[in-house]
Design an enzyme around this catalytic site. Structure first.
Site, PDB file in Angstrom:
ATOM      1  N   LYS A   1     -39.663 -42.339 -37.864  1.00 18.17           N
ATOM      2  CA  LYS A   1     -39.665 -41.094 -37.095  1.00 18.17           C
ATOM      3  C   LYS A   1     -40.811 -40.205 -37.561  1.00 18.17           C
ATOM      4  CE  LYS A   1     -38.562 -36.543 -37.350  1.00 18.17           C
ATOM      5  NZ  LYS A   1     -38.882 -35.533 -38.374  1.00 18.17           N
TER       6      LYS A   1
ATOM      7  N   HIS B   1     -22.766 -46.578 -32.265  1.00 15.97           N
ATOM      8  CA  HIS B   1     -23.521 -45.863 -33.306  1.00 15.97           C
ATOM      9  C   HIS B   1     -22.907 -46.028 -34.704  1.00 15.97           C
ATOM     10  CE1 HIS B   1     -26.519 -42.327 -33.600  1.00 15.97           C
ATOM     11  NE2 HIS B   1     -26.541 -43.041 -34.695  1.00 15.97           N
TER      12      HIS B   1
ATOM     13  N   LYS C   1     -27.496 -44.928 -27.855  1.00 13.57           N
ATOM     14  CA  LYS C   1     -26.297 -45.288 -28.628  1.00 13.57           C
ATOM     15  C   LYS C   1     -25.063 -44.520 -28.163  1.00 13.57           C
ATOM     16  CE  LYS C   1     -29.510 -45.755 -32.440  1.00 13.57           C
ATOM     17  NZ  LYS C   1     -30.411 -44.616 -32.416  1.00 13.57           N
TER      18      LYS C   1
ATOM     19  N   TYR D   1     -28.429 -37.385 -30.843  1.00 13.69           N
ATOM     20  CA  TYR D   1     -29.693 -36.717 -31.186  1.00 13.69           C
ATOM     21  C   TYR D   1     -29.957 -35.538 -30.236  1.00 13.69           C
ATOM     22  CZ  TYR D   1     -30.616 -41.219 -33.572  1.00 13.69           C
ATOM     23  OH  TYR D   1     -30.544 -42.362 -34.342  1.00 13.69           O
TER      24      TYR D   1
HETATM   25  P1  A2P Z   1     -42.649 -35.749 -39.897  1.00 10.76           P
HETATM   26  O1  A2P Z   1     -41.722 -35.945 -38.735  1.00 10.76           O
HETATM   27  O2  A2P Z   1     -42.839 -34.306 -40.248  1.00 10.76           O
HETATM   28  O3  A2P Z   1     -43.958 -36.492 -39.724  1.00 10.76           O
HETATM   29  P2  A2P Z   1     -37.632 -42.005 -41.787  1.00 10.76           P
HETATM   30  O4  A2P Z   1     -38.146 -42.574 -40.515  1.00 10.76           O
HETATM   31  O5  A2P Z   1     -37.499 -42.972 -42.906  1.00 10.76           O
HETATM   32  O6  A2P Z   1     -36.357 -41.203 -41.591  1.00 10.76           O
HETATM   33  O7  A2P Z   1     -38.738 -40.966 -42.325  1.00 10.76           O
HETATM   34  C1  A2P Z   1     -39.035 -39.830 -41.564  1.00 10.76           C
HETATM   35  C2  A2P Z   1     -39.642 -38.800 -42.451  1.00 10.76           C
HETATM   36  O8  A2P Z   1     -40.903 -39.251 -42.950  1.00 10.76           O
HETATM   37  C3  A2P Z   1     -39.916 -37.530 -41.696  1.00 10.76           C
HETATM   38  O9  A2P Z   1     -39.705 -36.451 -42.591  1.00 10.76           O
HETATM   39  C4  A2P Z   1     -41.386 -37.641 -41.313  1.00 10.76           C
HETATM   40  O10 A2P Z   1     -41.962 -36.360 -41.235  1.00 10.76           O
HETATM   41  C5  A2P Z   1     -41.955 -38.411 -42.489  1.00 10.76           C
HETATM   42  N1  A2P Z   1     -43.054 -39.283 -42.101  1.00 10.76           N
HETATM   43  C6  A2P Z   1     -43.097 -40.181 -41.096  1.00 10.76           C
HETATM   44  N2  A2P Z   1     -44.262 -40.846 -41.083  1.00 10.76           N
HETATM   45  C7  A2P Z   1     -44.995 -40.360 -42.099  1.00 10.76           C
HETATM   46  C8  A2P Z   1     -46.289 -40.638 -42.599  1.00 10.76           C
HETATM   47  N3  A2P Z   1     -47.061 -41.565 -42.037  1.00 10.76           N
HETATM   48  N4  A2P Z   1     -46.720 -39.937 -43.678  1.00 10.76           N
HETATM   49  C9  A2P Z   1     -45.922 -39.003 -44.261  1.00 10.76           C
HETATM   50  N5  A2P Z   1     -44.685 -38.687 -43.843  1.00 10.76           N
HETATM   51  C10 A2P Z   1     -44.231 -39.358 -42.772  1.00 10.76           C
END
Ligand code: A2P
Length: 280
Positions: free
Chosen positions: A232, A110, A77, A52
């Protein structure tokens, strides 16, 4: 700052907060503020990785967050090009130096990279790092049943956790059944399907019924299924929203509706049997 939240217990006896902050694609100046916002919201677990390229900034956020080290749970990782024994051991020390830490709570391989077929050697290195105390617990990511079985057959030591792609569109029930049979905890990466599941009509309808957000419904589903989750976000308000799950409850009917969303082609990330990226 106190923090009430569920923990799960590994087969090695240590505990992990069930919900942590994922930091894949969190880079540069966004990283330390995201870590601080997460800790402020109550998170005590932070997940990073060599690849990352944010371990230095994650370490900065940890140093600034005002929480004693022993109250935090930090995961990193081992990257794919470091599976040989000596390189794997050096790689953890390099990660620790970037993180400014003496140990990580969890160190993970990883990807298995079956084409190279050196994950067993990497696992033996992790066992040694665990014995030395630099990794309090050890596990893997993206391992399939045959890879896990090989670790068991050759070393007798199973990972405490397998971190895998898992969200409502890709539920990995067979792999999870193997985990359950072998006391391996399942940790979901991309628990929101990289955000793609948030628009799903079933998720939206459950969210509407429960006066919760779609992200909260999906994360609560993971929690009730007994998994570790690491959503994330770089937005403080979403980081907070994603932690605010403890008064939410999905009944059996809602859980059953989410179970129906599983798809044969639901995988978003790479297939572990074919993924062999070595650059880092
Ligand atoms: P952002 O970082 O702009 O908030 P995952 O963890 O499944 O990979 O999903 C991450 C994605 O979901 C990222 O694009 C993040 O955008 C978005 N995301 C994370 N939490 C929320 C939330 N509570 N509402 C809308 N989008 C979210």
């Amino acid at each position: 700052m106190s923090s009430n939240q569920p923990y799960l217990t590994f087969h090695d006896g240590r505990r992990i907060p069930q919900l942590g902050l994922g930091t894949w694609q969190v880079t540069g100046e966004h990283t330390a503020p995201a870590v601080r916002a997460a800790v402020q919201a109550g998170y005590r677990a932070i997940d990073t990785a060599y690849i990352y390229h944010n371990e230095t900034e994650v370490g900065q956020g940890i140093a600034e967050c005002g929480i004693p080290r022993e109250d935090l749970f930090v995961t990193t990782k081992l990257w794919n090009n470091r599976h040989d024994r000596e390189s794997a051991k050096a790689a953890l020390q390099e990660s620790l130096d970037r993180l400014q830490l003496d140990y990580v709570d969890l160190y993970l391989i990883h990807w298995p990279i079956p084409k190279e077929n050196r994950y067993l050697e990497a696992w033996e290195a992790l066992i040694q790092l665990h014995d030395e105390g630099r990794a309090k617990s050890i596990g893997v990511c993206n391992f399939q049943v045959e890879h896990l079985q090989k670790l068991l057959d050759k070393t007798g030591v199973l990972p405490v956790v397998n971190q895998i792609e898992l969200h409502p569109y890709f539920q990995q029930t067979e792999l999870q059944a193997y985990h359950a049979d072998h006391e391996i905890l399942t940790e979901a990466w991309s628990p929101l399907g990289q955000g793609q599941v948030l628009q799903d009509p079933v998720i939206q309808s459950i969210a509407h019924e429960l006066q919760a957000t779609p992200a909260q419904v999906i994360l609560r589903w993971h929690i009730q299924m007994g998994r570790i989750v690491i959503p994330k976000s770089t937005h403080a308000e979403r980081i907070q929203e994603n932690f605010n799950l403890w008064n939410l409850y999905l009944d059996d009917a809602a859980m059953a509706r989410i179970a129906t969303l599983d798809r044969n082609d639901g995988r978003i990330g790479p297939d572990p049997d074919r993924f062999h990226l070595m650059e880092g």
